[in-house]
Design an enzyme around this catalytic site. Structure first.
Site, short mmCIF file in Angstrom:
data_model
loop_
_atom_site.label_atom_id
_atom_site.label_comp_id
_atom_site.label_asym_id
_atom_site.label_seq_id
_atom_site.Cartn_x
_atom_site.Cartn_y
_atom_site.Cartn_z
N HIS A 188 45.34 -8.13 33.84
CA HIS A 188 46.37 -7.65 32.78
C HIS A 188 46.14 -8.55 31.23
O HIS A 188 47.06 -8.74 30.67
CB HIS A 188 47.73 -8.02 33.04
N HIS B 171 57.16 -13.38 35.76
CA HIS B 171 57.23 -13.90 36.85
C HIS B 171 58.02 -13.31 37.86
O HIS B 171 59.21 -12.94 37.61
CB HIS B 171 57.88 -15.43 36.92
N ASN C 268 53.96 -1.84 37.48
CA ASN C 268 52.89 -0.96 37.30
C ASN C 268 53.44 0.47 36.91
O ASN C 268 54.44 0.77 37.25
CB ASN C 268 51.97 -0.99 38.24
FE1 HDD Z 1 50.16 -9.49 39.26
C1 HDD Z 1 49.89 -10.44 36.01
C2 HDD Z 1 51.53 -6.28 38.16
C3 HDD Z 1 50.02 -7.88 42.35
C4 HDD Z 1 48.96 -12.07 40.31
N1 HDD Z 1 50.83 -8.63 37.50
C5 HDD Z 1 50.39 -9.24 36.14
C6 HDD Z 1 51.15 -8.40 35.22
C7 HDD Z 1 51.67 -7.08 35.65
C8 HDD Z 1 51.25 -7.35 37.31
C9 HDD Z 1 52.35 -6.05 35.00
C10 HDD Z 1 51.07 -8.61 33.64
C11 HDD Z 1 52.21 -9.60 33.14
C12 HDD Z 1 52.07 -9.53 31.90
O1 HDD Z 1 52.24 -8.53 30.93
O2 HDD Z 1 52.02 -10.58 31.19
N2 HDD Z 1 50.74 -7.50 40.06
C13 HDD Z 1 51.51 -6.81 39.37
C14 HDD Z 1 51.78 -5.62 40.49
C15 HDD Z 1 51.36 -5.93 41.64
C16 HDD Z 1 50.70 -7.15 41.34
C17 HDD Z 1 52.80 -4.42 40.25
C18 HDD Z 1 51.48 -5.57 43.08
C19 HDD Z 1 52.61 -4.89 43.50
N3 HDD Z 1 49.48 -9.98 40.99
C20 HDD Z 1 49.64 -9.28 42.15
C21 HDD Z 1 49.30 -10.06 43.23
C22 HDD Z 1 49.07 -11.28 42.61
C23 HDD Z 1 49.08 -11.23 41.20
C24 HDD Z 1 49.26 -10.06 44.46
C25 HDD Z 1 48.66 -12.60 43.10
C26 HDD Z 1 48.69 -13.36 44.39
N4 HDD Z 1 49.62 -10.93 38.32
C27 HDD Z 1 49.09 -12.09 38.83
C28 HDD Z 1 48.57 -13.15 37.90
C29 HDD Z 1 49.21 -12.66 36.63
C30 HDD Z 1 49.51 -11.13 36.88
C31 HDD Z 1 47.40 -13.92 38.14
C32 HDD Z 1 47.93 -12.81 35.43
C33 HDD Z 1 48.75 -13.19 34.23
C34 HDD Z 1 50.05 -13.44 34.59
O3 HDD Z 1 50.19 -13.22 36.17
O4 HDD Z 1 51.01 -14.04 33.97
O5 HDD Z 1 49.63 -14.37 38.48
#
Ligand code: HDD
Length: 704
Positions: free
Chosen positions: A86, A350, A159
Site C-alpha cells: 500500500h 493499525h 480493502n
Molecule cells: Fe495490510 C498496510 C489492508 C492483511 C501488514 N494493509 C495496509 C493498508 C491497508 C491494508 C488498507 C494501508 C494502510 C495505509 O493506508 O496506511 N491488509 C489489509 C487487508 C488485509 C491485510 C484488508 C487482509 C484482510 N496486512 C495484512 C496482513 C499483514 C499486513 C496479513 C501482515 C501480517 N499491511 C501490513 C503492513 C502495512 C499494511 C505491512 C504496510 C504499511 C502499514 O501496514 O502501515 O503492516
C-alpha cells in the site's frame, strides 16, 4: 520587517501565510505586503540562497557554510521508507455521522447517539506498486479509515474487496514477495502479470477466491468514489452488558459502482498516472464531496455455526442476500490534505486500534495483522512516538505514562511518570478505569497447541464459483480476458496450466475459455479439492458491479473535442445539463489557448487534443466544423480519441461534420452513437450517458 510574537497560530492563519512559525515554536507575524525573510532552521537570516560559500569565484566550497550544510542535510533525509504494501496512497479528511443509536448492539461511544459526528481520515491505496507507480494498476485498493472517536482512535483497515488471498498471516510475506517485483530483476512493478505471482497463487488454492475477484473489474475502479470498502474480517460488537454479536463492516459508495475496462486502464496509466488521486482531489475541491454509507452485517453464534464456511476465514464472505446489510451511518470526505507528507504519508493505521464496544475475533489473519501494523510503523516513522504526529494523535483527551524516545514532542510535565503514584492529578492520576476502560470480550478458547486451521477453511473453490456465477455475462468475459492476459505474460507453461487446473474445479466453461485464449494444447486435470464443494450456492447479485450501477451520471466527466467554427450553443447546452446532473465537461481543442466558435467568440479550452485521450472521460462528444474535421482527420490523437471511446464502449455524440473522423476511427454506428444536429439533442445524449457503456460493442472490437 517580520515581527516576532508568541501567539498560537490557528490553521487559517498559517494557511494564509501571514504568520510563519519558527523552529522554536515562536511565530513571525508578516505585515500586509511584507515578504518574510528566508532563514535557516535555527532562525538565522540567509543573505544568499543561490551560491555556496567558496574561496574566490572558482575556488573550493567551505565546510563552514552552515546554511548550505543544513539545507543539503535536510534534503538528504526528506524520505522515509515507503510502505512495504500500500505504498501508493491518497488520503482525505471527512466526517462520519451515525444514522441511529446502536446501543442495543454495542457500547462503542460513537454509536450511542443518532447524528453523532466523528472526524475521519481515509487513505486509499494500491497494494503492490511502489510509491511512484500508477493509480490504475490492476490491483486491490486499500480503503483504510481512521475514526477519531471520543473514546480513542478506531481504525477500519480494509480493502475494496471483501475477501483476502490467504487465511493465516504467516503467509503474508510470501504473498507479497510473490506479488511485488521479482527480487532479481526488480520488475515488473505494480502488476501481477508475472510468473512469481501466478506460481504462488496456483500453489495456494486458498487464494483462488480472491484470484477471481482480482481478475474482475473490481481491481480497475473508475475512481475511489465509485468503489466499495470492506473490513474483511469478522469482528465483534459488544454491548455494555457484555453481550457479543459478530459483525462485518461494509462501505457503500453513494455514487454506485463503476470500473473502467482493461485496455482503458493501460492507457490511463500512461496519460495520467495520477488519475484516481486527481479525481478525488478535484471532486473535494469543487465541493462534490464523495460519500459512503457504513453497513453492518450482524450475526450471532447460531448463524456462524450453521454457515457452511468458517466466519473466521478471511477468504470467505457472507452474501448480503443471506445476512442483509444494515446501514448505520455515512462517511463524507470534504477536505483535502494540506500537506501530502504530513498527512497521507505519515498516517499510521493499525487493525488493533479499536475502541470499547468493538472487539476482535480469532481470525488468524486478523490476529497476525494486529502484530504487524504497530511493528511496521516503528520502522517507517522512525520510533515509538508516531502517535505524537497530528494525523495520528487521538482527538479526545489522552493520558499515558509512556515517555521519551525519538522526537517526543508531547512531553508531560511534573513528577508522576508511573502508576500507581502519589503525585499525579486527583488521586495519583491518571488511573485505570474498570467502568469506562476497554474490556476484551471474555471468549472461551481452549485446545491443543498446534499449527492447524479449522476444518471448514479447507474449501477453497465453492465461493470462487459462486462469485463467478454471480457476475453478468459481460463481467464474466472480463474475468476470462484478465486471466488470459495475465497468464499470457507468465513465461512458464506449467504455471499457466496449473492455474487452469484450478479454474476447472471452479467453473468448466471459464476454464475452457481461458485455455482457448491461451492456446493451451490440452486441458490439464482438474485440481482436486481438499474438501467437497458446497454445491449450488445461489448467485449473489450484490457481488456484481454492473448490477449495482450508478443511478445517474453524477460524478462523471464528458470530454468534448471541438474545433474552430463550431456552434457554441451545443457546448452551452451540454454543459448546462451536465452541471445540473452533478457531472462535468472538459473542452479539448487543437490548441489549449481555446477555439473560435461559429459566432466569432474565442472560447476557452481545458486540454490540447494530444494531452487528453478519451480514456480520461466517461463519455465523449466530437463537435467539429467542416474545416475542423479536415484538420483533425490528419491528427492521429484525434482519431485515437474517437476509436478508443468506441472500443471502450462509451457513448459518442457528434456533429454532422465530424462524421468523416468517426469513419476514419472505425466507428460502426449503434445506439450509443448520437448525431447532435440540434443543441436540444444534448438531452438525449445525457440520457444515453446515464445508461452507461454499450457493452455489446466489445464483441465487435475484440476478435481475439
Ligand atoms: Fe495490510 C498496510 C489492508 C492483511 C501488514 N494493509 C495496509 C493498508 C491497508 C491494508 C488498507 C494501508 C494502510 C495505509 O493506508 O496506511 N491488509 C489489509 C487487508 C488485509 C491485510 C484488508 C487482509 C484482510 N496486512 C495484512 C496482513 C499483514 C499486513 C496479513 C501482515 C501480517 N499491511 C501490513 C503492513 C502495512 C499494511 C505491512 C504496510 C504499511 C502499514 O501496514 O502501515 O503492516
Amino acid at each position: 520587517m517580520a515581527k516576532r510574537s508568541t501567539d498560537a497560530l490557528t490553521p487559517a492563519e498559517i494557511a494564509d501565510a501571514k504568520i510563519l512559525r519558527g523552529t522554536g515554536g515562536e511565530t513571525h507575524q508578516i505585515a500586509e505586503g511584507d515578504t518574510p525573510v528566508l532563514t535557516t532552521q535555527q532562525g538565522i537570516p540567509v543573505a544568499d540562497d543561490q551560491n555556496s560559500l567558496r574561496i574566490g569565484p572558482r575556488g573550493p566550497t567551505l565546510l563552514e557554510d552552515f546554511a548550505f550544510r543544513e539545507k543539503i542535510f535536510h534534503f538528504d533525509h526528506e524520505r522515509i521508507p515507503e510502505r512495504i504494501v500500500h505504498a501508493r496512497g491518497f488520503g482525505a479528511h471527512g466526517t462520519f455521522e451515525t444514522y441511529e443509536d446502536l446501543s442495543a448492539l454495542t457500547s462503542a461511544d460513537i454509536f450511542q447517539r443518532a447524528g453523532e459526528k466523528t472526524p475521519a481520515f481515509v487513505r486509499f491505496s494500491t497494494v503492490a506498486g511502489n510509491l511512484g507507480s500508477s493509480d490504475v494498476a490492476r490491483d486491490v485498493r486499500g480503503f483504510a479509515v481512521k475514526l477519531y472517536t471520543k473514546q480513542g482512535n478506531w481504525d477500519i483497515v480494509g480493502n475494496n474487496i471483501p475477501v483476502f488471498f490467504i487465511q493465516d498471516a504467516i503467509k503474508f510475506p510470501d504473498l507479497i514477495h510473490a506479488a511485488k517485483q521479482e527480487p532479481d530483476s526488480g520488475f515488473p512493478q505494480a502488476q501481477t502479470a508475472h510468473d512469481n505471482f501466478w506460481d504462488f497463487i496456483s500453489l495456494m488454492p486458498e487464494s483462488l477466491h480472491m484470484a477471481l475477484w482480482i481478475m474482475s473489474d473490481r481491481t480497475i475502479p473508475r475512481s475511489f468514489r465509485f468503489m466499495e470498502g470492506f473490513g474483511v474480517h469478522t469482528f465483534r460488537l459488544v454491548t455494555a452488558e457484555g453481550k457479543s454479536s459478530f459483525v462485518k463492516f461494509h462501505w457503500k459508495p453513494k455514487l454506485g459502482l463503476q470500473s473502467v475496462v482493461w485496455n482503458e486502464a493501460v492507457k490511463i496509466n500512461g496519460a495520467d498516472p495520477d488519475f484516481h488521486r486527481r479525481d478525488l482531489w478535484s471532486a473535494i475541491k469543487r465541493g462534490d464531496y464523495p460519500e459512503w454509507d457504513l453497513g453492518l452485517q450482524v450475526f450471532d453464534d447460531a448463524f456462524a455455526d450453521s454457515f457452511p464456511f468458517d466466519v473466521l476465514d478471511a477468504t470467505k464472505l457472507i452474501p448480503e442476500e443471506l445476512v442483509p446489510i444494515r446501514i448505520v451511518g455515512r462517511l463524507v470526505l470534504d477536505r483535502t490534505v494540506d500537506n501530502f507528507f504530513a498527512e497521507t504519508e505519515q498516517v499510521a493505521f493499525h487493525t488493533a486500534n479499536i475502541v470499547p464496544g468493538i472487539d476482535f475475533t480469532n481470525d488468524p489473519l486478523l490476529q497476525g495483522r494486529n502484530f504487524s501494523y504497530l511493528d511496521t510503523q516503528i520502522k517507517r516513522l522512525g520510533g515509538p512516538n508516531f502517535t505524537h504526529l497530528p494525523i495520528n494523535a487521538a482527538k479526545c483527551p489522552f493520558h499515558s505514562f509512556q515517555q521519551d524516545g525519538h522526537m517526543a514532542f508531547v512531553n508531560p510535565k511534573g513528577r508522576a511518570n508511573y502508576e500507581p503514584n502519589s503525585w499525579g492529578p486527583g488521586i495519583g492520576g491518571p488511573r485505570e478505569s474498570p467502568e469506562s476502560g476497554f474490556h476484551s470480550f471474555p471468549a472461551e478458547d481452549g485446545g491443543e497447541k498446534r499449527r492447524v486451521r479449522g476444518e471448514l477453511f479447507a474449501d477453497h473453490y465453492s465461493q470462487a464459483r459462486q462469485f463467478y456465477r454471480s457476475q453478468t455475462p459481460v463481467e464474466q468475459t472480463h474475468i476470462k480476458d484478465s486471466f488470459v492476459f495475465e497468464l499470457s505474460k507468465v513465461e512458464t507453461p506449467a504455471i499457466r496450466a496449473r492455474v487452469v487446473s484450478h479454474l476447472l474445479t471452479i467453473d468448466q466453461t471459464l476454464a475452457q475459455k481461458v485455455a482457448d485464449g491461451l492456446g493451451l494444447a490440452e486441458l490439464p486435470e482438474a485440481a482436486k479439492p481438499a474438501r467437497p464443494l458446497v454445491e449450488d450456492l445461489p448467485a449473489s447479485p450484490a457481488l456484481s458491479i454492473l448490477l449495482n450501477p450508478p443511478k445517474d451520471f453524477s460524478g462523471r466527466k464528458v470530454g468534448v473535442l471541438v474545433s474552430d467554427g463550431v456552434d457554441g450553443a451545443f457546448l452551452d447546452e451540454i454543459e448546462r445539463l451536465l452541471t445540473a446532473e452533478g457531472a462535468q465537461m472538459e473542452v479539448i481543442a487543437p490548441r489549449v489557448g481555446g477555439f473560435t466558435a461559429k459566432d466569432g467568440t474565442l472560447r476557452p479550452a481545458h486540454q490540447k487534443v494530444n494531452g487528453a485521450p478519451s480514456v480520461l472521460y466517461d463519455a465523449v462528444a466530437v463537435l467539429l466544423s467542416t474545416e475542423g474535421a479536415k484538420l483533425l482527420l490528419n491528427e492521429a490523437t484525434a482519431k485515437d480519441f474517437v476509436s478508443d471511446a468506441f472500443a471502450h464502449a462509451k457513448v459518442i455524440a457528434f456533429t454532422q461534420a465530424a462524421q468523416p473522423l468517426l469513419e476514419k476511427a472505425g466507428v460502426i454506428a449503434d445506439e450509443g452513437c448520437l448525431l447532435l444536429d440540434t443543441p436540444a439533442k444534448a438531452e438525449t445524449f445525457l440520457g444515453l450517458c446515464r445508461k452507461g457503456r454499450r457493452w455489446e460493442r466489445e464483441a465487435k472490437v475484440h476478435a481475439v
